[in-house]
Design a protein around this motif. Structure first.
Motif, PDB file in Angstrom:
ATOM      1  N   GLY A  91       0.831  -1.205   0.000  1.00  0.00           N
ATOM      2  CA  GLY A  91       0.000   0.000   0.000  1.00  0.00           C
ATOM      3  C   GLY A  91       0.851   1.234   0.000  1.00  0.00           C
ATOM      4  N   VAL A  92       0.410   2.221   0.794  1.00  0.00           N
ATOM      5  CA  VAL A  92       1.172   3.459   0.890  1.00  0.00           C
ATOM      6  C   VAL A  92       1.659   3.683   2.314  1.00  0.00           C
ATOM      7  N   GLY A  93       1.579   2.614   3.142  1.00  0.00           N
ATOM      8  CA  GLY A  93       1.966   2.780   4.534  1.00  0.00           C
ATOM      9  C   GLY A  93       3.438   3.058   4.704  1.00  0.00           C
ATOM     10  N   ASN A  94       4.255   2.470   3.855  1.00  0.00           N
ATOM     11  CA  ASN A  94       5.707   2.688   3.936  1.00  0.00           C
ATOM     12  C   ASN A  94       6.203   3.632   2.839  1.00  0.00           C
ATOM     13  N   ALA A  95       5.321   4.448   2.331  1.00  0.00           N
ATOM     14  CA  ALA A  95       5.703   5.347   1.226  1.00  0.00           C
ATOM     15  C   ALA A  95       6.684   6.410   1.693  1.00  0.00           C
ATOM     16  N   GLU A  96       7.554   6.801   0.779  1.00  0.00           N
ATOM     17  CA  GLU A  96       8.471   7.918   0.994  1.00  0.00           C
ATOM     18  C   GLU A  96       8.073   9.040   0.039  1.00  0.00           C
ATOM     19  N   THR A  97       7.745  10.187   0.550  1.00  0.00           N
ATOM     20  CA  THR A  97       7.288  11.326  -0.245  1.00  0.00           C
ATOM     21  C   THR A  97       8.388  12.390  -0.283  1.00  0.00           C
TER      22      THR A  97
END
Length: 419
Positions: A91-97
């Motif tokens: 998902g986007v739980g471990n996303a880096e922005t």
């Protein structure tokens, strides 16, 4: 000898003819509204279309020179990494922005070269604006002089018609008294018709010259008369300033621009550098960190060699134009000064010729009245008088043309002060 009935007729004709030549302002046509003076027309140079065009071209070049100083715009990049994968990254739980700002850096003299080239181009446009202004002034002076010459030639043709008619009446009287053959009367009437046709031709040329003057000067309404004379205006001494002629200044400015464009092309072959500063956020830990970076293009395949060679070729062409312009201006200046001196001498000689021709016609007219001069001799002196008066107009037009050429080289309005 003339009879008592013939003498008064011829005497009156001679008196009218002499009065016509003594008062050139006496015209058959009604007095028309004169054109503005030459000074008034020169004062309106900045409002004429050709000058406005040159000003607009300069304004565009000046705007480009100002724009050349602007820094390149930064760019903003937004990235999200480690999303929609597998395992913990499904998902986007471990996303880096990451939010990054990129700023191109014009290093290695790229910006200064671009600014200097744009300024040089604006300088060329400025000189061309000045050059266009004086070219328009030259066309305006020529149109004014041609209109005045057309009006004078029409007046001369009208006076010549009056003289021819008076002479024809005298010949008719002599034929009636048996002093001349009837053939002379036919010849005299033919001369009258030829003179009348010359008046019509001169009128057409005069109207055309005034129409051109009205168009070039952008006058509100057509004019058919000249107020202040330009043909009779005395000329000052040619300018002797130390500055190069305007045409040479333009060629030198163009060479300077070409040289600066060579530098611009050389700078384009160098790497483009972009600096980046950003902020990265880690969603899993909710931590943040700065990012910095630099991007450098590698001139491996495109080193702008063709652009540099083209710029050098244009520089050589500008050098050749400058050399040719210097030679041409020097020759044109010498020719214009010589033509001006010759036209002044020609004008003085023409004026002396007119005075001599007037006296010769006056004496021949007296002799014709007394019966001692034939009709052929009278016609010869009349033709010489008409030709000398037209030659005086031609000499003045040649003087105006020489002054226009000299003024163009010196960068001023004709009949104006040197810079």
């Amino acid at each position: 000898m003339f009879t008592q009935r013939v003498r008064p007729l011829v005497a009156v004709g001679f008196a009218v003819a002499a009065l016509a030549f003594a008062s050139p302002s006496m015209a058959i046509e009604p007095v028309a509204e004169p054109a503005p003076s030459y000074e008034d027309l020169i004062a309106r140079l900045d409002a004429l279309p050709s000058t406005l065009e040159a000003v607009a071209v300069y304004d565009a070049a000046a705007a480009r020179a100002e724009q050349a100083r602007a820094l390149p715009n930064p760019s903003i990049a937004y990235d999200r990494e480690n999303v929609y994968g597998t395992g913990p990254y499904s998902g986007v739980g471990n996303a880096e922005t990451t939010l990054t700002i990129n700023q191109p850096l014009e290093l290695f003299g790229q910006r200064s070269a671009r600014i200097q080239a744009a300024r040089s181009e604006a300088n060329v446009a400025d000189l061309r604006r000045e050059q266009a202004r004086w070219l328009v002034a030259g066309r305006l002076a020529l149109a004014y002089a041609q209109a005045e010459a057309g009006a004078r030639r029409h007046d001369l043709a009208t006076e010549a018609l009056s003289l021819t008619e008076q002479d024809a009446r005298g010949v008719a009287a002599m034929v009636e008294q048996g002093r001349e053959a009837p053939l002379r009367d036919i010849q005299a009437r033919s001369e009258v018709e030829s003179a009348r046709a010359a008046v019509d031709e001169a009128k057409a040329l005069r109207d055309g010259a005034f129409a051109r003057l009205s168009a070039i000067a952008m006058l509100d309404r057509p004019v058919q008369a000249i107020g202040a004379s330009l043909l009779d205006r005395a000329l000052g001494q040619p300018g002797a300033g130390d500055d190069d002629p305007l045409a040479v200044q333009v060629a030198e400015a163009e060479l300077d621009t070409a040289s600066r464009l060579v530098t611009v092309e050389q700078r384009r072959a160098r790497p483009d550098v972009t600096a980046a500063v950003g902020m990265r956020r880690y969603r899993e830990t909710d931590d943040e960190a700065f990012t910095v970076g630099i991007e450098l293009t590698v001139p491996l395949f495109d080193r702008n060699r063709g652009g540099i060679r083209a710029a050098y070729a244009e520089q050589r062409a500008a050098e050749a134009r400058l050399i040719a312009q210097k030679q041409a201006v020097q020759a044109e200046r010498l020719g214009a000064e010589a033509a001006l001196a010759a036209s002044n001498s020609r004008t003085r000689a023409a004026d002396s010729g007119v005075a001599a021709a007037e006296e010769a016609y006056r004496l021949s007219r007296i002799g014709f009245e007394a019966g001692r001069i034939s009709q052929l001799e009278l016609r010869s002196t009349r033709t010489a008088l008409i030709a000398s008066r037209n030659a005086a107009v031609d000499a003045r037009i040649a003087r105006v043309l020489a002054e226009i050429d000299l003024a163009r080289l010196e960068g001023r309005a004709p009949f104006g002060e040197s810079k």
